[in-house]
Write a protein that holds these residues in place. Structure first.
Motif, PDB file in Angstrom:
ATOM      1  N   GLU A 125      42.465  52.387  73.958  1.00 18.69           N
ATOM      2  CA  GLU A 125      42.462  52.199  75.407  1.00 18.69           C
ATOM      3  C   GLU A 125      42.224  50.733  75.721  1.00 18.69           C
ATOM      4  N   SER A 128      43.108  48.373  81.420  1.00 19.27           N
ATOM      5  CA  SER A 128      42.294  49.161  82.345  1.00 19.27           C
ATOM      6  C   SER A 128      41.719  48.409  83.554  1.00 19.27           C
ATOM      7  N   PRO A 129      42.566  47.703  84.308  1.00 18.52           N
ATOM      8  CA  PRO A 129      42.047  47.031  85.505  1.00 18.52           C
ATOM      9  C   PRO A 129      41.809  48.021  86.644  1.00 18.52           C
ATOM     10  N   ASN A 130      41.108  47.551  87.668  1.00 19.32           N
ATOM     11  CA  ASN A 130      40.946  48.365  88.873  1.00 19.32           C
ATOM     12  C   ASN A 130      42.112  48.107  89.812  1.00 19.32           C
ATOM     13  N   HIS A 139      41.015  39.787  82.770  1.00 22.70           N
ATOM     14  CA  HIS A 139      41.721  40.968  82.260  1.00 22.70           C
ATOM     15  C   HIS A 139      42.639  40.641  81.093  1.00 22.70           C
ATOM     16  N   HIS A 165      43.583  52.845  81.267  1.00 24.77           N
ATOM     17  CA  HIS A 165      42.668  53.673  82.071  1.00 24.77           C
ATOM     18  C   HIS A 165      42.392  52.934  83.391  1.00 24.77           C
ATOM     19  N   GLY A 167      41.299  51.816  86.938  1.00 23.52           N
ATOM     20  CA  GLY A 167      40.196  52.195  87.842  1.00 23.52           C
ATOM     21  C   GLY A 167      40.809  52.513  89.199  1.00 23.52           C
ATOM     22  N   TYR A 316      31.896  57.260  87.620  1.00 18.93           N
ATOM     23  CA  TYR A 316      32.669  56.632  86.544  1.00 18.93           C
ATOM     24  C   TYR A 316      32.420  57.309  85.186  1.00 18.93           C
ATOM     25  N   ASP A 320      34.734  59.362  82.380  1.00 27.02           N
ATOM     26  CA  ASP A 320      34.905  58.931  80.991  1.00 27.02           C
ATOM     27  C   ASP A 320      34.611  60.065  80.007  1.00 27.02           C
ATOM     28  N   TYR A 338      37.768  51.732  72.692  1.00 26.45           N
ATOM     29  CA  TYR A 338      37.779  51.277  74.086  1.00 26.45           C
ATOM     30  C   TYR A 338      37.568  49.769  74.072  1.00 26.45           C
ATOM     31  N   VAL A 340      36.670  47.040  76.236  1.00 27.42           N
ATOM     32  CA  VAL A 340      36.086  46.886  77.578  1.00 27.42           C
ATOM     33  C   VAL A 340      34.963  45.848  77.511  1.00 27.42           C
ATOM     34  N   GLN A 344      29.628  46.534  79.851  1.00 27.13           N
ATOM     35  CA  GLN A 344      29.647  48.002  79.928  1.00 27.13           C
ATOM     36  C   GLN A 344      29.105  48.659  78.655  1.00 27.13           C
ATOM     37  N   HIS A 347      26.986  51.677  79.402  1.00 26.33           N
ATOM     38  CA  HIS A 347      27.839  52.765  79.889  1.00 26.33           C
ATOM     39  C   HIS A 347      28.446  53.545  78.717  1.00 26.33           C
ATOM     40  N   PHE A 348      29.003  52.828  77.755  1.00 31.35           N
ATOM     41  CA  PHE A 348      29.647  53.544  76.641  1.00 31.35           C
ATOM     42  C   PHE A 348      28.626  54.217  75.734  1.00 31.35           C
TER      43      PHE A 348
HETATM   44  N1  ARG Z   1      38.290  49.693  85.253  1.00 31.63           N
HETATM   45  C1  ARG Z   1      37.139  49.217  84.549  1.00 31.63           C
HETATM   46  C2  ARG Z   1      36.816  47.816  85.000  1.00 31.63           C
HETATM   47  O1  ARG Z   1      37.703  47.090  85.409  1.00 31.63           O
HETATM   48  C3  ARG Z   1      37.300  49.243  83.064  1.00 31.63           C
HETATM   49  C4  ARG Z   1      37.624  50.599  82.500  1.00 31.63           C
HETATM   50  C5  ARG Z   1      37.241  50.699  81.081  1.00 31.63           C
HETATM   51  N2  ARG Z   1      37.554  51.946  80.469  1.00 31.63           N
HETATM   52  C6  ARG Z   1      36.838  53.068  80.539  1.00 31.63           C
HETATM   53  N3  ARG Z   1      37.286  54.120  79.895  1.00 31.63           N
HETATM   54  N4  ARG Z   1      35.751  53.124  81.225  1.00 31.63           N
HETATM   55  O2  ARG Z   1      35.679  47.410  84.884  1.00 31.63           O
END
Ligand code: ARG
Length: 589
Positions: A125, A128-130, A139, A165, A167, A316, A320, A338, A340, A344, A347-348
């Motif tokens: 993965e 994965s931008p928002n 990014h 992925h 956001g 979020y 996940d 992942y 990222v 984070q 988070h993971f």
């Molecule tokens: N969209 C998130 C961001 O820009 C990153 C996503 C990472 N991937 C995930 N599976 N949480 O911070």
């Protein structure tokens, strides 16, 4: 070299009575120390001997029991058992591998490639931008690294499944709905990313001024989760605009995904997940929210992972956990990575902690590869408010600088190509993209990228253009050989001829070429494309030494052909390596 490494690993296995694989071998930093070495540190305790004693023992056993062929010499150097492949064998076996395959058809060859689908499934993965925000330079890190690992993984026989992925779900889309109401905006075809950003900023300011609006935003997201048609239409439009915008840049970078499954993709799987967690007795109520208590892999307590907030909205992390379970059901992966940002990490750890508490045996196959930030040295970028620099702006800056540089080079009568290049938008684009992407990948993912445009596009430093230029140089040597000497553009491997090679620089170059598969493998196991980036720099340096010391086109027809074989092998490995990293190959520079 891989084949050689296997022979060496088998010999050590026979002595130690346990399985040693090529992955246990290291590549000495300097090829003159050997082609690979086996470190004995870890065995010291068990064998009750110092590492150098173990190394000596292994060497004498390998020698006396004749466990390796004559062309593979073995010696002890401190705690290492080092192996050196004889130059003749290197020339014969390695050049044959490099120059066979479908080089003529693809012009890249298949050296170092493993058959597709032979190494298990790897879910990767990345990017994965928002949505509703342009791609930031930041990014580029997960995008470039993910895409490089994706290509390398496929080349090395993994069944890679790539996922973006996005956001595209969460409270911020409630904010957008609020903005549309506040500023009386309707959906139409004039809506752009710039306007979306503007609306988002303005609605944040409005909430700051009047905190009671926050409830409306939150409520709008709840309505979106429940499928409200008006808000859904608005959200869909934002997704559409964003994807179009992202694709334009992905295309410039040569990035494609198997699946663009944003967070919203999992929305139907969230309530069943909450129910499942309840049934398993894993949910606890904490300050009105449903949480799962989690630990990291070392059994240290972490902050509990919130799965459902007091207003019923998921977060979020819920998405996940649902995504991981879905991906495992669908792909039964052997590894899931992942890529990222480092921020984070917790988070993971929490998400993986929930998977472990659910007793899912595959939880250990998930890994988070973190990366650092960008730091700008160029005044133009570093003083920008909020440090928000888009990826497109950086590419534009690099492209502008490349064109200027080319005009400067064109003043030099020895650089006849430069004027042509400066005038070619496609070549300037290829150099700029190559420079920016290489600079990113060359930096160890966990470190911050220091960006200074002059250094990034420099033809002389450890840069993308330096490598691209080396590739075009190989091509022009081959072209010249074709035009002047009349040899084919892609000289076929000739066993008798390559035996004419033997100069130190030639042998060194072949040894470095031989390390290509090892570095591909290393890039994958550490999930670091910087391994490959550094390797390509080393290769180019070895090529420069060779080119400086050995005249390729000479009166000696045999030697000329043999050296052209070496040039072609270098060209293929460079082209393949750069291609795998996503660095375009301009024809001329
Ligand atoms: N969209 C998130 C961001 O820009 C990153 C996503 C990472 N991937 C995930 N599976 N949480 O911070």
């Amino acid at each position: 070299m891989e084949r050689f490494a296997k022979i060496a690993a088998q010999a050590i296995s026979a002595v130690l009575g346990r399985e040693i694989t090529p992955a246990d071998l290291e590549t000495p930093p300097d090829p003159s120390m050997g082609d690979f070495g086996f470190p004995c540190f870890k065995l010291s305790k068990e064998f009750r001997k110092s590492p150098p004693e173990i190394a000596k023992h292994v060497v004498s056993e390998v020698k006396s029991r004749k466990l390796v062929p004559d062309w593979l010499s073995v010696n002890a150097a401190g705690a290492y058992v080092n192996f050196v492949v004889a130059a003749d064998e290197c020339m014969r076996a390695l050049l044959k591998d490099m120059l066979s395959g479908d080089g003529l058809n693809t012009s890249l060859g298949t050296y170092g490639m493993l058959p597709a689908g032979t190494r298990g499934t790897w879910v990767l993965e990345y990017s994965s931008p928002n949505i509703a925000k342009p791609l930031n330079i930041y990014h580029l890190r997960p995008t470039a690294l993910g895409a490089a690992l994706d290509r390398i993984g496929r080349y090395r026989g993994f069944n890679v499944v790539s996922i973006n992925h996005l956001g595209d779900w969460g409270k911020q889309y409630g904010m957008l709905a609020l903005a549309f109401r506040l500023f009386n905006r309707k959906i139409d075809d004039k809506l752009t990313m710039t306007e979306l950003v503007d609306l988002y900023v303005k609605s944040n300011a409005a909430v700051d001024a009047d905190p009671s609006l926050e409830a409306e935003a939150r409520n709008a997201f709840l309505k979106l989760e429940q499928g409200d048609p008006e808000i859904t239409a608005l959200w869909k439009k934002c997704v559409e605009i964003s994807i179009k915008e992202f694709n334009r840049i992905y295309q410039r970078l040569g990035v494609k995904f198997d699946h663009v499954w944003g967070e919203s993709f999992y929305k139907d799987k969230l309530m069943p997940l909450i129910d499942d967690l309840k049934k398993r007795n894993l949910l606890e109520l904490s300050e009105g929210a449903w949480v799962v208590r989690v630990k990291d892999e070392k059994e240290n307590d972490l902050l509990p992972c919130i799965m459902q907030k007091s207003d019923g909205a998921t977060i979020y992390a819920t998405r996940d956990v649902a995504a991981a379970i879905y991906r495992h059901e669908k792909f039964n992966f052997d590894r899931m990575t992942y890529i990222v940002g480092a921020e984070q990490k917790l988070h993971f750890q929490q998400v993986f902690g929930v998977l472990r508490r659910m007793g899912l045996p595959w939880a250990g196959k998930c890994e988070h590869i973190p990366f650092g930030l960008y730091r700008f040295k160029d005044a133009k970028m570093s003083t920008r408010k909020g440090n928000f620099v888009t990826l497109e702006e950086v590419l534009a800056l690099a492209k502008e600088r490349v064109a200027e540089l080319m005009l400067e080079r064109a003043k030099d009568p020895d650089k006849p190509e430069a004027a042509h290049v400066a005038a070619s938008d496609a070549i300037c684009e290829a150099i700029a993209v190559g420079a920016v992407v290489f600079h990113d990948l060359h930096t160890d993912p966990v470190r911050d990228v220091e960006f200074e445009v002059d250094r990034v596009v420099d033809f002389e430093g450890e840069t993308g253009p330096y490598l691209q230029y080396a590739h075009t140089r190989c091509k022009s040597i081959l072209r010249k050989a074709h035009d002047v000497v009349g040899v084919p553009q892609c000289p076929a491997y000739d066993a008798a001829l390559v035996m004419r090679l033997g100069a130190a620089e030639e042998i060194q170059l072949v040894r470095v070429l031989g390390r290509f598969p090892l570095h591909l493998e290393r890039s994958l196991s550490f999930a670091k494309a910087s391994q490959m980036a550094h390797y390509l720099i080393d290769l180019t340096k070895a090529f420069s030494c060779f080119y400086r010391e050995c005249r390729v086109l000479s009166d000696d027809a045999e030697l000329t052909l043999a050296r052209l074989n070496l040039v072609e092998a270098t060209r293929r490995v460079l082209a393949r390596g750069l291609g795998l990293l996503g660095i375009p190959l301009p024809d001329r520079m």
